[in-house]
Scaffold this motif. Sequence first.
Motif, PDB file in Angstrom:
ATOM      1  N   VAL A  34      51.858 -93.864  30.708  1.00  0.00           N
ATOM      2  CA  VAL A  34      51.593 -94.019  29.274  1.00  0.00           C
ATOM      3  C   VAL A  34      50.089 -94.041  29.037  1.00  0.00           C
ATOM      4  O   VAL A  34      49.354 -94.801  29.668  1.00  0.00           O
ATOM      5  CB  VAL A  34      52.237 -95.300  28.720  1.00  0.00           C
ATOM      6  N   TRP A  35      49.637 -93.187  28.120  1.00  0.00           N
ATOM      7  CA  TRP A  35      48.233 -93.083  27.731  1.00  0.00           C
ATOM      8  C   TRP A  35      48.121 -93.304  26.234  1.00  0.00           C
ATOM      9  O   TRP A  35      49.059 -93.059  25.487  1.00  0.00           O
ATOM     10  CB  TRP A  35      47.692 -91.693  28.084  1.00  0.00           C
ATOM     11  N   PHE A  36      46.955 -93.761  25.809  1.00  0.00           N
ATOM     12  CA  PHE A  36      46.654 -93.931  24.392  1.00  0.00           C
ATOM     13  C   PHE A  36      45.660 -92.863  23.955  1.00  0.00           C
ATOM     14  O   PHE A  36      44.720 -92.550  24.677  1.00  0.00           O
ATOM     15  CB  PHE A  36      46.029 -95.303  24.117  1.00  0.00           C
ATOM     16  N   GLN A  37      45.915 -92.310  22.776  1.00  0.00           N
ATOM     17  CA  GLN A  37      44.914 -91.426  22.162  1.00  0.00           C
ATOM     18  C   GLN A  37      44.040 -92.318  21.302  1.00  0.00           C
ATOM     19  O   GLN A  37      44.527 -93.182  20.580  1.00  0.00           O
ATOM     20  CB  GLN A  37      45.582 -90.358  21.311  1.00  0.00           C
ATOM     21  N   THR A  38      42.737 -92.102  21.388  1.00  0.00           N
ATOM     22  CA  THR A  38      41.798 -92.933  20.631  1.00  0.00           C
ATOM     23  C   THR A  38      41.329 -92.197  19.383  1.00  0.00           C
ATOM     24  O   THR A  38      41.688 -91.041  19.155  1.00  0.00           O
ATOM     25  CB  THR A  38      40.575 -93.290  21.492  1.00  0.00           C
ATOM     26  N   GLU A  39      40.532 -92.862  18.616  1.00  0.00           N
ATOM     27  CA  GLU A  39      39.939 -92.262  17.423  1.00  0.00           C
ATOM     28  C   GLU A  39      38.594 -91.622  17.730  1.00  0.00           C
ATOM     29  O   GLU A  39      37.898 -91.200  16.830  1.00  0.00           O
ATOM     30  CB  GLU A  39      39.788 -93.316  16.335  1.00  0.00           C
ATOM     31  N   ILE A  40      38.219 -91.580  18.982  1.00  0.00           N
ATOM     32  CA  ILE A  40      36.920 -91.047  19.374  1.00  0.00           C
ATOM     33  C   ILE A  40      37.013 -89.543  19.551  1.00  0.00           C
ATOM     34  O   ILE A  40      37.821 -89.053  20.340  1.00  0.00           O
ATOM     35  CB  ILE A  40      36.447 -91.700  20.681  1.00  0.00           C
ATOM     36  N   LYS A  41      36.189 -88.827  18.827  1.00  0.00           N
ATOM     37  CA  LYS A  41      36.184 -87.371  18.929  1.00  0.00           C
ATOM     38  C   LYS A  41      35.570 -86.946  20.254  1.00  0.00           C
ATOM     39  O   LYS A  41      34.505 -87.421  20.635  1.00  0.00           O
ATOM     40  CB  LYS A  41      35.411 -86.747  17.767  1.00  0.00           C
ATOM     41  N   ALA A  42      36.263 -86.055  20.947  1.00  0.00           N
ATOM     42  CA  ALA A  42      35.759 -85.524  22.209  1.00  0.00           C
ATOM     43  C   ALA A  42      34.688 -84.475  21.924  1.00  0.00           C
ATOM     44  O   ALA A  42      34.692 -83.832  20.871  1.00  0.00           O
ATOM     45  CB  ALA A  42      36.895 -84.927  23.020  1.00  0.00           C
ATOM     46  N   LEU A  43      33.812 -84.290  22.863  1.00  0.00           N
ATOM     47  CA  LEU A  43      32.695 -83.359  22.707  1.00  0.00           C
ATOM     48  C   LEU A  43      33.162 -81.943  22.382  1.00  0.00           C
ATOM     49  O   LEU A  43      32.578 -81.259  21.562  1.00  0.00           O
ATOM     50  CB  LEU A  43      31.855 -83.359  23.989  1.00  0.00           C
ATOM     51  N   TYR A  44      34.239 -81.503  23.022  1.00  0.00           N
ATOM     52  CA  TYR A  44      34.713 -80.125  22.843  1.00  0.00           C
ATOM     53  C   TYR A  44      35.950 -80.034  21.954  1.00  0.00           C
ATOM     54  O   TYR A  44      36.708 -79.093  22.038  1.00  0.00           O
ATOM     55  CB  TYR A  44      35.001 -79.503  24.213  1.00  0.00           C
ATOM     56  N   GLY A  45      36.169 -81.007  21.107  1.00  0.00           N
ATOM     57  CA  GLY A  45      37.305 -81.007  20.198  1.00  0.00           C
ATOM     58  C   GLY A  45      38.393 -81.953  20.665  1.00  0.00           C
ATOM     59  O   GLY A  45      38.436 -82.359  21.817  1.00  0.00           O
ATOM     60  N   GLY A  46      39.277 -82.297  19.769  1.00  0.00           N
ATOM     61  CA  GLY A  46      40.341 -83.237  20.093  1.00  0.00           C
ATOM     62  C   GLY A  46      39.822 -84.668  20.141  1.00  0.00           C
ATOM     63  O   GLY A  46      38.748 -84.977  19.640  1.00  0.00           O
ATOM     64  N   ARG A  47      40.618 -85.537  20.733  1.00  0.00           N
ATOM     65  CA  ARG A  47      40.298 -86.955  20.835  1.00  0.00           C
ATOM     66  C   ARG A  47      40.256 -87.379  22.295  1.00  0.00           C
ATOM     67  O   ARG A  47      40.876 -86.754  23.146  1.00  0.00           O
ATOM     68  CB  ARG A  47      41.356 -87.792  20.115  1.00  0.00           C
ATOM     69  N   LEU A  48      39.586 -88.480  22.573  1.00  0.00           N
ATOM     70  CA  LEU A  48      39.561 -89.006  23.928  1.00  0.00           C
ATOM     71  C   LEU A  48      40.835 -89.795  24.215  1.00  0.00           C
ATOM     72  O   LEU A  48      41.493 -90.299  23.298  1.00  0.00           O
ATOM     73  CB  LEU A  48      38.341 -89.896  24.136  1.00  0.00           C
ATOM     74  N   HIS A  49      41.158 -89.923  25.493  1.00  0.00           N
ATOM     75  CA  HIS A  49      42.378 -90.575  25.944  1.00  0.00           C
ATOM     76  C   HIS A  49      42.012 -91.671  26.932  1.00  0.00           C
ATOM     77  O   HIS A  49      41.050 -91.543  27.686  1.00  0.00           O
ATOM     78  CB  HIS A  49      43.289 -89.554  26.626  1.00  0.00           C
ATOM     79  N   VAL A  50      42.803 -92.735  26.940  1.00  0.00           N
ATOM     80  CA  VAL A  50      42.558 -93.849  27.845  1.00  0.00           C
ATOM     81  C   VAL A  50      43.905 -94.340  28.381  1.00  0.00           C
ATOM     82  O   VAL A  50      44.892 -94.402  27.643  1.00  0.00           O
ATOM     83  CB  VAL A  50      41.765 -94.975  27.140  1.00  0.00           C
ATOM     84  N   TYR A  51      43.941 -94.662  29.669  1.00  0.00           N
ATOM     85  CA  TYR A  51      45.165 -95.140  30.299  1.00  0.00           C
ATOM     86  C   TYR A  51      45.560 -96.480  29.689  1.00  0.00           C
ATOM     87  O   TYR A  51      44.725 -97.371  29.499  1.00  0.00           O
ATOM     88  CB  TYR A  51      44.945 -95.271  31.808  1.00  0.00           C
TER      89      TYR A  51
END
Length: 114
Positions: A82-99
């Motif tokens: 299970v991973w969480f998607q964050t509200e942080i925009k990734a450098l190359y698009g999309g959002r960052l993910h955290v375990y």
Amino acid sequence: MKKRMLISALLAGFMAAFVVVGGPTAAQADVSAQYTQYTATVTSSTAYFRYCGYDSCDVHYTRKKGEKDVLACQYTNSKGNVWFQTEIKALYGGRLHVYSGHFSSAYKNFLDKC
């Protein structure tokens, strides 16, 4: 929608015993409006925010125990983690993910599926 908000409000008191809960800030209001967002406190020694939901993905940045970030939704990767998607925009698009293991397990009960 009102039912979801009522449930979120009722559960907020329960969640407060584990971590600080909050809604989106003005800066976050433009992203993931379809998900209830939670400000979560890192409970492990270090949380790695990655470009995708696998340990093999590049780390964008880290947070230490006690630091906070906004979580939007959860999903299970193909390895069953299970991973969480964050509200942080990734450098190359999309959002960052955290375990999910870097945060209280209570968030798995409250975050929407991505």
